[in-house]
Scaffold this motif. Sequence first.
Motif, PDB file in Angstrom:
ATOM      1  N   UNK A 153       0.810  -1.217   0.000  1.00 11.44           N
ATOM      2  CA  UNK A 153       0.000   0.000   0.000  1.00 11.44           C
ATOM      3  C   UNK A 153       0.841   1.264   0.000  1.00 11.44           C
ATOM      4  N   UNK A 154       1.894   1.281   0.810  1.00 14.08           N
ATOM      5  CA  UNK A 154       2.775   2.454   0.869  1.00 14.08           C
ATOM      6  C   UNK A 154       3.508   2.649  -0.456  1.00 14.08           C
ATOM      7  N   UNK A 155       3.983   1.557  -1.035  1.00 10.41           N
ATOM      8  CA  UNK A 155       4.668   1.650  -2.327  1.00 10.41           C
ATOM      9  C   UNK A 155       3.702   2.104  -3.415  1.00 10.41           C
ATOM     10  N   UNK A 156       2.462   1.605  -3.381  1.00 11.14           N
ATOM     11  CA  UNK A 156       1.448   2.018  -4.359  1.00 11.14           C
ATOM     12  C   UNK A 156       1.227   3.520  -4.288  1.00 11.14           C
ATOM     13  N   UNK A 157       1.122   4.066  -3.084  1.00  7.91           N
ATOM     14  CA  UNK A 157       0.904   5.507  -2.930  1.00  7.91           C
ATOM     15  C   UNK A 157       2.048   6.308  -3.543  1.00  7.91           C
ATOM     16  N   UNK A 158       3.279   5.919  -3.243  1.00  7.37           N
ATOM     17  CA  UNK A 158       4.432   6.647  -3.769  1.00  7.37           C
ATOM     18  C   UNK A 158       4.522   6.533  -5.292  1.00  7.37           C
ATOM     19  N   UNK A 214      12.350   0.875 -10.216  1.00 10.74           N
ATOM     20  CA  UNK A 214      12.175   0.361  -8.866  1.00 10.74           C
ATOM     21  C   UNK A 214      12.938  -0.954  -8.776  1.00 10.74           C
ATOM     22  N   UNK A 215      13.810  -1.052  -7.796  1.00  9.77           N
ATOM     23  CA  UNK A 215      14.582  -2.274  -7.588  1.00  9.77           C
ATOM     24  C   UNK A 215      13.909  -3.139  -6.522  1.00  9.77           C
ATOM     25  N   UNK A 216      13.771  -4.404  -6.836  1.00 16.67           N
ATOM     26  CA  UNK A 216      13.234  -5.368  -5.882  1.00 16.67           C
ATOM     27  C   UNK A 216      14.338  -6.297  -5.382  1.00 16.67           C
TER      28      UNK A 216
END
Length: 70
Positions: free
Chosen positions: A4-9, A23-25
């Motif tokens: 959720x936090x990553x989605x917002x950013x 974006x690196x995973x």
Amino acid sequence: MTAGALREELTVLAETGPKTTQVSFAGVPILDSSGIGMLVTVKKAFAASGRYLIIRDLAPRIAEVLKLLR
């Protein structure tokens, strides 16, 4: 970081960010269904705004799942 936090950013970047975002995973060994769903949704948002999201350093199993969802 949660999905959720990553989605917002990433949603903010999809709307107002640079033309290309990476974006690196690296170090993320697993991704549950909410994380995969978030990546698919955000990738579509980038495409709709004429921007690109590059997802790098995925674990091989995660990469295979995302390839199936294209």
